[in-house]
Enzyme design. Structure first.
Site, PDB file in Angstrom:
ATOM      1  CB  SER A  35      -0.876   0.022   1.256  1.00 44.96           C
ATOM      2  OG  SER A  35      -1.455   1.294   1.440  1.00 44.96           O
TER       3      SER A  35
ATOM      4  CE1 TYR B 245      -4.123  -2.217   5.100  1.00 43.48           C
ATOM      5  CE2 TYR B 245      -3.247  -0.063   4.576  1.00 43.48           C
ATOM      6  CZ  TYR B 245      -3.852  -1.231   4.171  1.00 43.48           C
ATOM      7  OH  TYR B 245      -4.163  -1.420   2.846  1.00 43.48           O
TER       8      TYR B 245
ATOM      9  CE  LYS C 204      -1.738  -4.055   3.072  1.00 40.35           C
ATOM     10  NZ  LYS C 204      -1.971  -5.210   2.197  1.00 40.35           N
TER      11      LYS C 204
ATOM     12  CB  ILE D 152      -8.144   1.072  -4.758  1.00 39.95           C
ATOM     13  CG1 ILE D 152      -6.616   1.195  -4.975  1.00 39.95           C
ATOM     14  CG2 ILE D 152      -8.811   0.312  -5.902  1.00 39.95           C
ATOM     15  CD1 ILE D 152      -6.162   1.975  -6.189  1.00 39.95           C
TER      16      ILE D 152
END
Ligand code: NAP
Length: 247
Positions: free
Chosen positions: A142, A155, A159, A188
């Site tokens: 990401s 997160y 990533k 996205i």
């Protein structure tokens, strides 16, 4: 694009980016193994959709962060197809909180779901593909893994870890012609970004040089390229799919 091998496993193939990866790769003639964790109906209907379009698909349910379950799934695929050509480690979740309020469990559960799953999949793929002297893996990172983000220490760490993991596996896989690359999507349009408020979304859209959120299709085509023979001299690379938001 041409693919030398016949089949691919996509973790988290039931929804969002993973589902579109399945559609695109089936369109290129690959047999697609659609992994789901909880969304069995979405996975089943995607299989039907792909078959109605003339493609080949199979559904395989397992928790991608469960070591034994992932190992067994790979065994099932190799028994059915005689090998595994490609893997996309796409499964991922978020549990956002400001770091000051984030418990160790909040942190570790995301590392386990996102990073451990990519490790298990990469390790199993390397075993199978080494014997074949051919294979390609794409890990889904990401933009946040490179930039960090408020409220996403867990997160972002998972990533960012995927990028380091990908490069390490690329070094171990290269002597056996097994390639490992990563994609780093920006914002996205999927279920994952539906929780953003309209004002936050507008701020991001304004900041993105291409002035829009990406689509699952934008990411799926980047992944297809990194798996295909068109990228056969590319390994250990990170392909950013973010509309220019981070260069
Ligand atoms: P999504 O729409 O929320 O879909 C997540 C997918 O991951 C679902 O198919 C889900 O399966 C699967 N999954 C979650 N935990 C799993 C597990 N333990 N085992 C197997 N499958 C599991 O998310 P998305 O936006 O498509 O995201 C896909 C990947 O792209 C993720 O790794 C995400 O971090 C990354 N990404 C997304 C964005 C974005 O803006 N959307 C940006 C950068 C990176 P079930 O529904 O079957 O449980």
């Amino acid at each position: 694009m041409h693919f030398s091998k016949e089949n691919v496993l996509v973790t988290g193939g039931s929804r969002g980016i993973g589902a579109q990866v399945c559609r695109v790769l089936a369109g290129f003639g690959l047999k697609v193994w659609i992994n789901y964790h909880t969304s069995i109906e979405r996975a089943d209907s995607l299989k039907v959709e792909i078959e109605q379009a003339g493609g080949r698909a199979a559904v395989i349910g397992f928790d991608a962060s469960d070591d034994a379950a992932f190992v067994q799934a790979c065994k099932t695929i190799v028994e059915a197809d005689g090998g595994l050509g490609y893997l996309v480690n796409n499964a991922g979740i978020t549990k956002d909180k400001l770091a000051l309020r984030m418990s160790l469990d909040d942190f570790e559960s995301i590392i386990h779901a996102n990073l451990s799953s990519a490790f298990i999949g990469s390790r199993e793929a390397l075993k199978i593909m080494s014997k074949q002297r051919f294979g390609a893996v794409v890990n889904v990172s990401s933009i946040v893994g490179e930039q960090g983000n408020m409220g996403q220490a867990n997160y972002a760490a998972s990533k960012g870890g995927i990028l380091a993991l990908t490069k390490s596996f690329a070094l171990e896989g290269a002597p056996r012609n097994v390639r490992f690359n990563a994609v780093a999507p920006g914002f996205i349009d999927t279920d994952m970004t539906q929780t953003l408020g309209a004002d936050v979304r507008a701020q991001y859209e304004n900041a993105i040089p291409l002035k829009r959120f990406g689509t699952s299709n934008d990411v799926a085509h980047a992944i297809a390229f990194l798996l295909s023979d068109s990228s056969q001299y590319i390994t250990g690379e990170v392909l950013r799919v973010n509309g220019g938001l981070y260069m």
